[in-house]
Design an enzyme around this catalytic site. Structure first.
Site, short mmCIF file in Angstrom:
data_model
loop_
_atom_site.label_atom_id
_atom_site.label_comp_id
_atom_site.label_asym_id
_atom_site.label_seq_id
_atom_site.Cartn_x
_atom_site.Cartn_y
_atom_site.Cartn_z
N ASP A 230 -22.81 54.67 43.66
CA ASP A 230 -23.15 53.10 43.82
C ASP A 230 -21.89 52.33 44.05
O ASP A 230 -20.86 52.72 43.23
CB ASP A 230 -24.12 52.94 42.44
CG ASP A 230 -24.88 51.70 42.83
OD1 ASP A 230 -24.90 51.12 44.02
OD2 ASP A 230 -25.55 51.21 41.93
N GLY B 134 -21.44 48.36 48.63
CA GLY B 134 -21.53 46.92 49.06
C GLY B 134 -20.39 46.11 48.39
O GLY B 134 -19.81 45.40 49.07
N TRP C 11 -17.72 46.87 46.85
CA TRP C 11 -16.32 47.36 47.15
C TRP C 11 -15.94 46.56 48.45
O TRP C 11 -14.82 46.12 48.35
CB TRP C 11 -16.35 48.68 47.17
CG TRP C 11 -14.94 49.24 47.53
CD1 TRP C 11 -14.10 49.85 46.96
CD2 TRP C 11 -14.37 49.30 48.96
NE1 TRP C 11 -12.67 50.06 47.29
CE2 TRP C 11 -12.98 49.86 48.63
CE3 TRP C 11 -14.79 49.11 50.15
CZ2 TRP C 11 -12.19 50.08 50.08
CZ3 TRP C 11 -13.92 49.51 51.36
CH2 TRP C 11 -12.60 49.79 50.96
N ARG D 60 -20.61 45.31 54.62
CA ARG D 60 -20.98 46.33 53.62
C ARG D 60 -20.73 47.61 54.50
O ARG D 60 -20.50 48.70 53.62
CB ARG D 60 -22.34 46.10 53.60
CG ARG D 60 -22.66 44.93 52.90
CD ARG D 60 -24.61 44.80 52.50
NE ARG D 60 -24.97 45.99 51.98
CZ ARG D 60 -24.92 46.13 50.53
NH1 ARG D 60 -24.42 45.34 49.76
NH2 ARG D 60 -25.47 47.26 50.25
N HIS E 266 -19.58 51.54 52.92
CA HIS E 266 -20.04 52.97 53.14
C HIS E 266 -19.12 53.71 53.84
O HIS E 266 -19.31 54.97 53.66
CB HIS E 266 -21.25 52.63 53.94
CG HIS E 266 -22.53 51.87 53.42
ND1 HIS E 266 -22.87 52.29 52.33
CD2 HIS E 266 -23.13 51.00 53.92
CE1 HIS E 266 -23.83 51.24 51.88
NE2 HIS E 266 -24.06 50.44 52.85
N THR F 69 -35.59 56.84 49.14
CA THR F 69 -36.73 56.19 49.79
C THR F 69 -36.52 54.68 49.86
O THR F 69 -36.76 54.02 51.00
CB THR F 69 -37.87 56.59 49.50
OG1 THR F 69 -37.73 56.45 47.98
CG2 THR F 69 -38.18 58.21 49.78
N LEU G 151 -20.03 76.84 46.10
CA LEU G 151 -20.77 75.64 45.79
C LEU G 151 -22.01 75.50 46.43
O LEU G 151 -22.12 75.85 47.66
CB LEU G 151 -19.79 74.30 46.05
CG LEU G 151 -20.39 72.93 45.89
CD1 LEU G 151 -20.41 72.53 44.52
CD2 LEU G 151 -19.39 71.93 46.70
N GLU H 40 -26.77 65.45 30.43
CA GLU H 40 -26.00 64.31 29.74
C GLU H 40 -25.66 63.14 30.81
O GLU H 40 -25.61 63.48 32.16
CB GLU H 40 -24.73 65.06 29.39
CG GLU H 40 -24.68 65.98 28.21
CD GLU H 40 -24.92 65.70 26.93
OE1 GLU H 40 -24.33 64.31 26.68
OE2 GLU H 40 -25.74 66.05 26.19
C1 FPP Z 1 -24.97 52.75 47.26
O1 FPP Z 1 -24.04 51.68 47.45
C2 FPP Z 1 -24.94 53.71 48.16
C3 FPP Z 1 -25.58 53.87 49.26
C4 FPP Z 1 -26.99 53.35 49.24
C5 FPP Z 1 -25.24 55.10 50.31
C6 FPP Z 1 -24.54 55.91 49.74
C7 FPP Z 1 -23.72 56.33 50.89
C8 FPP Z 1 -22.35 56.92 50.91
C9 FPP Z 1 -21.77 57.27 49.87
C10 FPP Z 1 -21.67 57.24 52.24
C11 FPP Z 1 -22.27 58.76 52.46
C12 FPP Z 1 -23.44 58.64 53.03
C13 FPP Z 1 -23.92 59.41 54.07
C14 FPP Z 1 -25.56 58.77 54.63
C15 FPP Z 1 -23.16 60.44 54.88
P1 FPP Z 1 -24.85 50.20 47.53
O2 FPP Z 1 -24.77 49.95 49.19
O3 FPP Z 1 -26.00 50.20 46.98
O4 FPP Z 1 -23.68 49.18 46.86
P2 FPP Z 1 -23.82 47.91 46.01
O5 FPP Z 1 -24.95 48.16 44.97
O6 FPP Z 1 -22.64 47.61 45.66
O7 FPP Z 1 -24.43 46.91 47.17
#
Ligand code: FPP
Length: 233
Positions: free
Chosen positions: A13, A16, A18, A26, A30, A59, A124, A200
């Site tokens: 998480d 966005g 970052w 955003r 990603h 989802t 793994l 945990e």
């Molecule tokens: C959460 O950050 C992240 C996601 C919803 C997607 C996770 C995706 C990746 C780590 C990239 C790799 C993914 C794929 C599909 C190969 P957020 O967008 O919710 O961040 P925020 O809470 O700061 O807005």
């Protein structure tokens, strides 16, 4: 003390935020997040972790803007084509959990191809949750159990926790010992609700794109210092 650590589950998480902190779109978060995922999957394989599950797309994430969903799906296409190869070469078995019918056909075909190609790998197990929601997973498992019972293949009193676990997407994968969520949020967001009964938890303020193999190692050291009792005294 060292605890058994077979399975680490991560909620990635903060992509966005970052990007926002840097005045970037955003999508830049990603993109960097996908690089971090690659580093962490490689580190987990090198550290001899048995199983790593990551929450790549929930989802709920389908409700984001079309642009963001399209970006994530294209990132996923790229990830399936190239990045996963490196992890595969380390002897990893790759599995996907989630609701496949929501995903584009070319993506599902690629996922199935990778699963087939890696099914005999025994290092793994790298499990990617895509279009995943835990309640939907539990309902699907309950329906399957009901069908087995209705068809006379299973008696109601044979439906034990182990048998039910076998109907989940995660069938055959041990339950997570440790769940890590980045970005400071302290919630589960419909992730592996059945499987985390005795896990945990570790919540780190680090935003996912800044997460590193070194931080993973220090979280594992913290995990090893904990006393796990599973309800016993
Ligand atoms: C959460 O950050 C992240 C996601 C919803 C997607 C996770 C995706 C990746 C780590 C990239 C790799 C993914 C794929 C599909 C190969 P957020 O967008 O919710 O961040 P925020 O809470 O700061 O807005």
């Amino acid at each position: 003390m060292t605890n058994t650590l077979k399975h680490i589950a991560i909620i990635m998480d903060g992509n966005g935020r970052w990007a926002q902190k840097r005045g970037l779109p955003r999508s830049a978060g990603h993109k960097k997040g996908a690089e971090t995922l690659q580093e962490i999957a490689k580190a987990a394989a090198d550290m001899g972790i048995e199983c790593l599950t990551v929450y790549a797309f929930s989802t709920e994430n389908w409700k984001r803007s079309k642009d963001e969903v399209d970006y994530l799906m294209n990132l996923l296409r790229q990830y399936l084509k190239s990045e996963l190869k490196e992890i595969q070469e380390r002897g990893a078995r790759i599995r996907f959990i989630g609701e496949r019918k929501m995903l584009d056909a070319d993506i599902v075909a690629q996922m199935e191809h990778i699963e087939r190609e890696t099914e005999n790998n025994d290092k793994l197990t790298f499990c990617v949750a895509l279009s995943y929601g835990s309640r939907a997973e539990i309902i699907a498992a309950a329906r399957q159990a009901a069908e087995e019972i209705t068809a006379g293949r299973l008696k109601p009193d044979q439906l034990t926790e182990d048998v039910f676990s076998g109907f989940l997407y995660t069938a055959g994968i041990p339950d997570p010992d440790l769940v890590i969520r980045t970005s400071g949020e302290q919630r589960l967001s419909n992730y592996l609700l059945w499987q985390i009964a005795y896990s945990e938890f570790y919540f780190t303020p680090t935003l996912w794109p800044d997460f590193s193999a070194d931080e993973l190692k220090s979280i594992i050291a913290d995990f090893n210092s904990r006393e796990r009792r599973y309800g016993k005294i």
